[in-house]
Scaffold this motif. Structure first.
Motif, PDB file in Angstrom:
ATOM      1  N   CYS A  79       0.840  -1.193   0.000  1.00  0.00           N
ATOM      2  CA  CYS A  79       0.000   0.000   0.000  1.00  0.00           C
ATOM      3  C   CYS A  79       0.880   1.251   0.000  1.00  0.00           C
ATOM      4  O   CYS A  79       1.780   1.393   0.812  1.00  0.00           O
ATOM      5  CB  CYS A  79      -0.907   0.009   1.226  1.00  0.00           C
ATOM      6  SG  CYS A  79      -1.926   1.488   1.249  1.00  0.00           S
ATOM      7  N   CYS A  84       0.160   5.096   4.694  1.00  0.00           N
ATOM      8  CA  CYS A  84       1.252   4.119   4.590  1.00  0.00           C
ATOM      9  C   CYS A  84       2.525   4.801   4.091  1.00  0.00           C
ATOM     10  O   CYS A  84       3.625   4.516   4.573  1.00  0.00           O
ATOM     11  CB  CYS A  84       0.855   2.971   3.669  1.00  0.00           C
ATOM     12  SG  CYS A  84      -0.344   1.854   4.425  1.00  0.00           S
ATOM     13  N   CYS A 124      -5.939   1.802   7.079  1.00  0.00           N
ATOM     14  CA  CYS A 124      -4.935   2.815   7.444  1.00  0.00           C
ATOM     15  C   CYS A 124      -4.454   2.693   8.887  1.00  0.00           C
ATOM     16  O   CYS A 124      -3.318   3.041   9.196  1.00  0.00           O
ATOM     17  CB  CYS A 124      -5.482   4.213   7.189  1.00  0.00           C
ATOM     18  SG  CYS A 124      -6.069   4.438   5.519  1.00  0.00           S
TER      19      CYS A 124
HETATM   20  S1  FES Z   1      -3.018   4.341   3.209  1.00  0.00           S
HETATM   21 FE1  FES Z   1      -2.406   2.298   3.382  1.00  0.00          FE
HETATM   22  S2  FES Z   1      -4.143   1.330   4.141  1.00  0.00           S
HETATM   23 FE2  FES Z   1      -4.808   3.362   3.843  1.00  0.00          FE
END
Ligand code: FES
Length: 185
Positions: A79, A84, A124
């Motif tokens: 992600c 992330c 997130c």
């Molecule tokens: S930004 Fe990675 S799970 Fe939402």
């Protein structure tokens, strides 16, 4: 073989009356036939509908659903969404890509892993997140991501060795049976 491929690509293009505005559906149809977008098909597509190949490639890399290489045994998603990313997803992606010698969107040479980078996988609170075959791995670091993937790689190697041993022992017992048969004759 190449002719059959060309025929198929031309059939797909014909479905959309060679309309360059239907580029994405054409690419989706090609991918549903092959599981990915083979380079020669994209060249054919580019020539037939007169859309520059560079544009086709930029579409294929913009949409994460398109893949430029055949699928690997395991699908690995890193992600790269905002949360992330802020928590180090870039470093994880770099480390994984350099460890397994692959680029995002690519597949390792042993076809074990396909990698892709996507925007937010919807978890997130667990950032940074890596998803392998639909299973979520939370609070990843470059080291833990490599550890998980190396574990899978080792498991796969073990299974391959077992398969090879089984094959060998089957061959041996076949040989034994044949020589026993020869003795009785
Ligand atoms: S930004 Fe990675 S799970 Fe939402």
């Amino acid at each position: 073989m190449a002719d059959a491929k060309e025929e198929l690509i031309q059939t797909i293009i014909g479905r959309y009356e060679k309309d360059p505005g239907m580029l994405i559906p054409m690419m989706q149809d090609i991918q549903s036939e092959y599981g990915y977008l083979p380079q020669d098909s994209l060249i054919m597509l580019s020539k037939t509908i007169t859309v520059p190949l560079s544009r086709i490639y930029s579409v294929s890399t913009f949409y994460s659903s398109f893949r430029l290489a055949p699928k690997g045994q395991h699908e690995v998603t890193i992600c790269m969404g905002t949360v992330c990313h802020l928590k180090g997803a870039g470093r994880i992606s770099e480390a994984v890509c350099s460890q397994f010698n692959v680029k995002p969107g690519g597949t390792t040479s042993d076809r074990l892993f396909s990698f892709q980078a996507v925007n937010c996988v919807g978890a997130c609170a667990l950032a940074p997140v890596m998803v392998i075959d639909g299973e979520y791995y939370d609070h990843m670091t470059p080291e833990s991501a490599i550890e998980v993937l190396s574990g899978l790689s080792a498991e796969n190697e073990e299974q391959e060795n077992k398969k090879a041993e089984k094959k060998k022992s089957k061959k041996k017992s076949k040989k034994k049976k044949t020589s026993n048969k020869e003795k009785t004759e």
